[in-house]
Design a protein around this motif. Structure first.
Motif, PDB file in Angstrom:
ATOM      1  N   ALA A  70       0.832  -1.206   0.000  1.00 20.20           N
ATOM      2  CA  ALA A  70       0.000   0.000   0.000  1.00 20.20           C
ATOM      3  C   ALA A  70       0.864   1.253   0.000  1.00 20.20           C
ATOM      4  CB  ALA A  70      -0.932   0.004   1.212  1.00 20.20           C
ATOM      5  N   ARG A  71       1.929   1.234   0.774  1.00 28.36           N
ATOM      6  CA  ARG A  71       2.811   2.394   0.832  1.00 28.36           C
ATOM      7  C   ARG A  71       3.538   2.599  -0.494  1.00 28.36           C
ATOM      8  NH1 ARG A  71       4.513   2.005   6.024  1.00 28.36           N
ATOM      9  NH2 ARG A  71       3.041   3.565   6.640  1.00 28.36           N
ATOM     10  N   HIS A  72       3.795   1.511  -1.210  1.00 32.68           N
ATOM     11  CA  HIS A  72       4.472   1.589  -2.504  1.00 32.68           C
ATOM     12  C   HIS A  72       3.515   2.041  -3.612  1.00 32.68           C
ATOM     13  CE1 HIS A  72       7.276   0.627  -5.707  1.00 32.68           C
ATOM     14  NE2 HIS A  72       6.340  -0.112  -6.277  1.00 32.68           N
ATOM     15  N   GLU A  73       2.271   1.597  -3.562  1.00 31.96           N
ATOM     16  CA  GLU A  73       1.312   1.858  -4.630  1.00 31.96           C
ATOM     17  C   GLU A  73       0.531   3.164  -4.478  1.00 31.96           C
ATOM     18  OE1 GLU A  73       0.572  -0.105  -7.364  1.00 31.96           O
ATOM     19  OE2 GLU A  73       2.202  -1.482  -6.855  1.00 31.96           O
ATOM     20  N   TYR A  74       0.447   3.717  -3.248  1.00 34.12           N
ATOM     21  CA  TYR A  74      -0.435   4.851  -2.994  1.00 34.12           C
ATOM     22  C   TYR A  74       0.249   5.955  -2.193  1.00 34.12           C
ATOM     23  CZ  TYR A  74      -4.052   1.398  -4.089  1.00 34.12           C
ATOM     24  OH  TYR A  74      -4.808   0.437  -4.686  1.00 34.12           O
ATOM     25  N   HIS A  75      -0.255   7.181  -2.363  1.00 35.42           N
ATOM     26  CA  HIS A  75       0.066   8.296  -1.473  1.00 35.42           C
ATOM     27  C   HIS A  75      -0.963   8.237  -0.352  1.00 35.42           C
ATOM     28  CE1 HIS A  75       2.965  10.300  -4.065  1.00 35.42           C
ATOM     29  NE2 HIS A  75       2.125  10.168  -5.082  1.00 35.42           N
ATOM     30  N   LEU A  76      -0.533   7.892   0.847  1.00 31.94           N
ATOM     31  CA  LEU A  76      -1.465   7.732   1.964  1.00 31.94           C
ATOM     32  C   LEU A  76      -1.732   9.083   2.609  1.00 31.94           C
ATOM     33  CD1 LEU A  76       0.089   4.533   3.538  1.00 31.94           C
ATOM     34  CD2 LEU A  76      -1.739   4.698   1.870  1.00 31.94           C
ATOM     35  N   GLN A  77      -2.999   9.362   2.919  1.00 33.73           N
ATOM     36  CA  GLN A  77      -3.347  10.647   3.509  1.00 33.73           C
ATOM     37  C   GLN A  77      -3.989  10.450   4.879  1.00 33.73           C
ATOM     38  OE1 GLN A  77      -5.493  12.713   0.439  1.00 33.73           O
ATOM     39  NE2 GLN A  77      -3.684  12.850  -0.854  1.00 33.73           N
ATOM     40  N   ASP A  78      -5.284  10.577   4.990  1.00 36.17           N
ATOM     41  CA  ASP A  78      -5.948  10.453   6.292  1.00 36.17           C
ATOM     42  C   ASP A  78      -5.986   9.003   6.738  1.00 36.17           C
ATOM     43  OD1 ASP A  78      -6.415  13.135   6.220  1.00 36.17           O
ATOM     44  OD2 ASP A  78      -8.443  12.950   5.432  1.00 36.17           O
ATOM     45  N   ARG A  79      -5.707   8.788   8.027  1.00 37.73           N
ATOM     46  CA  ARG A  79      -5.706   7.433   8.579  1.00 37.73           C
ATOM     47  C   ARG A  79      -6.769   7.312   9.665  1.00 37.73           C
ATOM     48  NH1 ARG A  79      -0.173   5.054   7.766  1.00 37.73           N
ATOM     49  NH2 ARG A  79       0.850   6.557   6.426  1.00 37.73           N
ATOM     50  N   PHE A  80      -7.362   6.133   9.748  1.00 38.62           N
ATOM     51  CA  PHE A  80      -8.396   5.853  10.737  1.00 38.62           C
ATOM     52  C   PHE A  80      -8.136   4.484  11.353  1.00 38.62           C
ATOM     53  CE2 PHE A  80     -10.219   8.553   7.473  1.00 38.62           C
ATOM     54  CZ  PHE A  80     -10.851   9.544   8.214  1.00 38.62           C
ATOM     55  N   GLU A  81      -8.526   4.326  12.614  1.00 42.04           N
ATOM     56  CA  GLU A  81      -8.438   3.040  13.291  1.00 42.04           C
ATOM     57  C   GLU A  81      -9.819   2.408  13.296  1.00 42.04           C
ATOM     58  OE1 GLU A  81      -6.342   1.768  17.302  1.00 42.04           O
ATOM     59  OE2 GLU A  81      -8.271   2.740  17.698  1.00 42.04           O
ATOM     60  N   SER A 114     -15.725  12.182  -4.099  1.00 43.24           N
ATOM     61  CA  SER A 114     -15.505  13.472  -4.752  1.00 43.24           C
ATOM     62  C   SER A 114     -14.190  13.566  -5.504  1.00 43.24           C
ATOM     63  CB  SER A 114     -15.575  14.594  -3.713  1.00 43.24           C
ATOM     64  OG  SER A 114     -14.524  14.461  -2.778  1.00 43.24           O
ATOM     65  N   SER A 115     -13.152  12.920  -5.040  1.00 43.68           N
ATOM     66  CA  SER A 115     -11.838  13.188  -5.622  1.00 43.68           C
ATOM     67  C   SER A 115     -11.134  11.967  -6.192  1.00 43.68           C
ATOM     68  CB  SER A 115     -10.951  13.849  -4.569  1.00 43.68           C
ATOM     69  OG  SER A 115     -10.840  13.012  -3.442  1.00 43.68           O
ATOM     70  N   GLY A 116     -11.843  10.877  -6.426  1.00 38.58           N
ATOM     71  CA  GLY A 116     -11.222   9.712  -7.061  1.00 38.58           C
ATOM     72  C   GLY A 116     -10.172   9.031  -6.205  1.00 38.58           C
ATOM     73  N   ALA A 172      -6.365   7.067   0.268  1.00 33.47           N
ATOM     74  CA  ALA A 172      -5.138   7.118  -0.530  1.00 33.47           C
ATOM     75  C   ALA A 172      -5.429   7.478  -1.980  1.00 33.47           C
ATOM     76  CB  ALA A 172      -4.441   5.766  -0.467  1.00 33.47           C
ATOM     77  N   ARG A 173      -4.400   8.035  -2.620  1.00 31.92           N
ATOM     78  CA  ARG A 173      -4.453   8.336  -4.051  1.00 31.92           C
ATOM     79  C   ARG A 173      -3.356   7.511  -4.723  1.00 31.92           C
ATOM     80  NH1 ARG A 173      -6.585  12.563  -6.508  1.00 31.92           N
ATOM     81  NH2 ARG A 173      -6.684  13.767  -4.599  1.00 31.92           N
ATOM     82  N   GLY A 174      -3.682   6.887  -5.850  1.00 22.22           N
ATOM     83  CA  GLY A 174      -2.724   6.032  -6.560  1.00 22.22           C
ATOM     84  C   GLY A 174      -1.514   6.810  -7.041  1.00 22.22           C
ATOM     85  N   LYS A 175      -0.351   6.167  -6.971  1.00 18.12           N
ATOM     86  CA  LYS A 175       0.889   6.789  -7.448  1.00 18.12           C
ATOM     87  C   LYS A 175       1.068   6.533  -8.937  1.00 18.12           C
ATOM     88  CE  LYS A 175       3.799   6.549  -3.338  1.00 18.12           C
ATOM     89  NZ  LYS A 175       5.037   5.997  -2.777  1.00 18.12           N
ATOM     90  N   GLN A 176       1.746   7.461  -9.591  1.00 18.02           N
ATOM     91  CA  GLN A 176       2.149   7.276 -10.977  1.00 18.02           C
ATOM     92  C   GLN A 176       3.453   6.476 -10.995  1.00 18.02           C
ATOM     93  OE1 GLN A 176       0.277   8.323 -13.522  1.00 18.02           O
ATOM     94  NE2 GLN A 176      -1.208   9.239 -12.128  1.00 18.02           N
TER      95      GLN A 176
END
Length: 154
Positions: A14-25, A99-101, A123-127
């Motif tokens: 996940a860390r390799h494939e995406y830009h991680l933003q807000d996190r929840f437990e 809203s933001s894909g 998360a948002r997918g990385k290029q």
């Protein structure tokens, strides 16, 4: 005082494939022998994701193998598991993803006070070029560590 945390698994992909933003437990609703299987160290978040349906969140494609000492009442390894979140957190996640894909991925699983928790991230997918930059940074970091290990012992 916070309950001690024991990490079960980390989703490095996940860390390799995406830009991680807000996190929840989130808590996880488990059946029968799933906790015993998890305590034995069997839990994989690779290729799993979170889906929101009818105001509820579900962990899809997380693999918990059948408990080896179980009986015929063992669980199904890749079933959808309900995640326990507050209604306002589900609404916040839903708004961001529609809203933001963006998507929601699990980043790690751990025991917190005897309960299984999953950390999920919007998360948002990385290029491809972002992934190459991350791999280059990792290679540089490993080279520095190797250099320090070789020449600090002298």
């Amino acid at each position: 005082m916070a309950a001690p945390i024991k990490i079960i698994t980390v989703n490095r992909k996940a860390r390799h494939e995406y830009h991680l933003q807000d996190r929840f437990e989130a808590g996880v609703v488990l059946q029968g022998t799933e906790v015993k299987s998890i305590r034995a160290g069997n839990f994989s978040l690779t290729d799993s994701y979170v889906r929101i349906r009818d105001g509820e969140t579900f962990l899809i494609d997380a693999h918990i193998p059948a408990y080896t000492h179980g009986n015929r009442e063992n669980h199904e390894p890749k079933r959808a598991r309900k995640l326990l979140l507050h209604r306002r957190e589900i609404k916040k996640i839903s708004e961001k993803t529609h809203s933001s894909g963006m998507t929601v991925v699990p980043t790690r699983a751990y025991f917190s006070g005897g309960n299984v928790k999953v950390e999920i991230a919007v998360a948002r997918g990385k290029q491809d070029y972002d992934k190459r930059e991350d791999m280059k940074k990792d290679a540089d970091r490993r080279a520095i560590q190797t250099y320090k290990q070789r020449y600090s012992a002298r």
